[in-house]
Enzyme design. Structure first.
Site, PDB file in Angstrom:
ATOM      1  N   ASP A 215      -4.669   1.979  -4.215  1.00 48.16           N
ATOM      2  CA  ASP A 215      -3.861   2.415  -2.901  1.00 48.16           C
ATOM      3  C   ASP A 215      -3.942   1.391  -1.800  1.00 48.16           C
ATOM      4  OD1 ASP A 215      -2.762   4.677  -1.638  1.00 48.16           O
ATOM      5  OD2 ASP A 215      -4.460   4.412  -0.216  1.00 48.16           O
ATOM      6  N   GLU A 279      -0.504  -0.837  -5.297  1.00 48.53           N
ATOM      7  CA  GLU A 279       0.346  -0.146  -4.163  1.00 48.53           C
ATOM      8  C   GLU A 279       0.424  -1.448  -3.226  1.00 48.53           C
ATOM      9  OE1 GLU A 279       1.631   3.415  -1.660  1.00 48.53           O
ATOM     10  OE2 GLU A 279      -0.332   2.315  -1.350  1.00 48.53           O
TER      11      GLU A 279
END
Length: 542
Positions: A215, A279
């Protein structure tokens, strides 16, 4: 060749390949909203385990499970207070082990989120770090003295609104948080922090995890000089937060991240055929994605926000995104998503209600025809729409802080509809943590499963087609073109040539197939011209 006939070409034991992830279909599960096994209105790990047959029936290659770690839930699991723990809301570590076992028994690989840019302010590391400037973890987070006038060290802004710095009286310093104030940034420049994070990675790999989605990766290291970000040039886009007024040049994307990822890759390689996916959002996403996946010595793949926040789906948007990944030497492997837990449902963004059915079929064919991995967010295979959550039921801290100018992430996180006529649509026997969508009963799994013409069964056929056609799963991509509303490109592999053609508009469009082309899959009428949102894949002569 029909879709059914083409399935005979599918290789056996697809997920047993060392590079099983190349061209994979990855199904994202948001645990709070997938399935609740104990009636408290919140999804959990046992709920996922009990419904994995649904994902296996899709013939996805892997599941990606969003955070289930111990957390105060200020940002619903992305504020972690124990990187190795399971929050009691979701179950126990034994429940997680059972999930891994069941996934593998069904032939599914299992990926989990890793959040390395920050922790919760209730993490023991931060609680120790804030006590003094000379304790063992004093430098595990990003601390800095105020300016002489007492203001924050620089002008960096938080994604959630307001300065990215919060004053801490115990230290007499500010700490950095690119997200909520309850999410202090870890100092990944510190070798001890890197070592601790790598140990976390080993912990989960050792439990049988097959891969990570990392993330907010480009936030893991900051500019050590703490230089001010420059103003964002005027681009005509709406600006709803102070964050939108800056070019994020110095609070993310530090060159040291790429070097750290080589250490991450080394840990992944210790455990064999694992998969790492970044990401990456922000103003320099394409450049950073290339850096993070370069030369087969960092991460395997990355995905950004090319489609996730796009107001319209146009041929130009698709060709521009694909052009960023031409497949050159040393280049990583792309992944694509049209929806996720942070981005609104694509059908609600890109199609009017009159054409939703046609659009959904075209969209599934398009996503599963792109070169790279295809990521499906739970419910996307059902054609779920975005839900309008009233202010008094909002849970999303960003939406609450920026109401009404920021679209709530809650609208895509609503409970999965399993049974059309059951209370809570089969998600829970208790009151769901978010309301179910008013039109989602008609789209429930049990209602669609028995209908051969449903979006669910169409999605299954498109996944099967992708797996059966080597050119779609792993082939090269050529000649992406935008002709009005019509998008075309070719996929090629070992002499096979497939023409992929899509009408991305609600109006008819002219087209002509090349001589000798043979259609192997289609949706919508295509003679004498393409119907709104019609699409086809045709075998071309070699």
């Amino acid at each position: 060749m029909s879709i059914a006939a083409s399935l005979k070409q599918q290789p056996q034991n697809e997920t047993e390949r060392a590079d099983w992830w190349r061209g994979a279909v990855i199904y994202q599960i948001y645990p709070r909203s997938f399935a609740d096994s104990n009636g408290d209105g919140i999804g959990d790990l046992n709920g996922i385990t009990r419904h994995l047959d649904h994902v296996a029936d899709l013939a996805a290659d892997a599941i990606w499970v969003s955070p289930f770690f111990t957390s105060p839930m200020r940002d619903f699991g992305y504020d972690i207070s124990d990187f190795r723990g399971v929050d009691p809301i979701f179950g126990t570590i034994a429940d997680f082990d059972a999930l891994v076992e069941r996934a593998h028994a069904l032939g599914l690989k299992l990926m989990i989120d890793q959040v390395w840019s920050h922790s919760s302010n209730q993490h023991p590391w931060f609680e120790e770090s804030r006590q003094s400037r000379d304790n063992a973890r004093a430098d595990w987070y990003v601390w800095h003295d105020p300016k002489p006038d007492g203001s924050p060290p620089n002008n960096w802004q938080s994604v959630f609104g307001g300065p990215a710095w919060t004053w801490d009286a115990r230290r007499g310093q500010y700490y950095l948080h690119n997200f909520l104030a309850e999410q202090p940034d870890l100092n990944l420049h510190n070798p001890d922090v890197q070592a601790a994070i790598l140990d976390v990675a080993r912990f989960w790999f050792a439990r049988g995890v097959d891969g990570f989605r990392i993330d907010a990766l480009n936030y893991t290291m900051h500019d050590l000089e703490l230089r001010d970000n420059p103003p964002m040039p005027e681009d005509g886009k709406p600006r709803t937060r102070p964050y939108d007024f800056q070019l994020k040049q110095f609070n993310q994307g530090h060159e040291g991240i790429a070097r750290f990822l080589e250490r991450v890759r080394g840990v992944a390689d210790e455990f064999g055929a694992t998969f790492t996916l970044a990401e990456v959002g922000g103003d320099f996403a394409e450049t950073q994605m290339k850096e993070f996946t370069a030369d087969d010595k960092r991460l395997n793949s990355a995905y950004g926000f090319d489609f996730l926040y796009a107001d319209k789906l146009t041929p130009q948007t698709v060709c521009k995104a694909l052009a960023g990944w031409p497949g050159g030497d040393g280049e990583g492997w792309p992944s694509w998503a049209f929806e996720n837990h942070d981005a609104p449902r694509a059908v609600s963004r890109w199609a009017d209600p009159e054409h939703r059915e046609a659009f959904l079929r075209m969209k599934a064919m398009l996503l599963l025809s792109l070169r790279g991995n295809s990521i499906l967010f739970q419910g996307e295979e059902l054609g779920l729409t975005q839900v309008d959550i009233p202010f008094d039921k909002l849970q999303d801290p960003e939406a609450i802080a920026n109401w009404p100018l920021t679209l709530s992430r809650d609208g895509v996180r609503t409970p999965m509809p399993w049974q059309a006529t059951h209370e809570g649509l089969g998600f829970s026997t208790g009151e769901p943590w978010l309301p179910t969508g008013p039109d989602h009963a008609a789209l429930a799994v049990d209602r669609q499963a028995g209908d051969p013409e449903s979006i669910l069964n169409w999605t299954k056929r498109m996944i099967a087609l992708r797996k059966a056609q080597p050119a779609l799963r792993e082939g090269t991509l050529h000649d992406c073109r935008a002709d009005g509303s019509v998008l075309t490109f070719e996929r090629r592999q070992d002499g096979q040539r497939l023409l992929c053609l899509f009408n991305l508009a609600a109006e008819r469009a002219a087209f002509a197939l090349p001589d000798g082309a043979r259609i192997i899959a289609a949706t919508g009428t295509h003679e004498p011209n393409l119907a709104p949102y019609a699409a086809l894949i045709a075998q071309l002569e070699s």
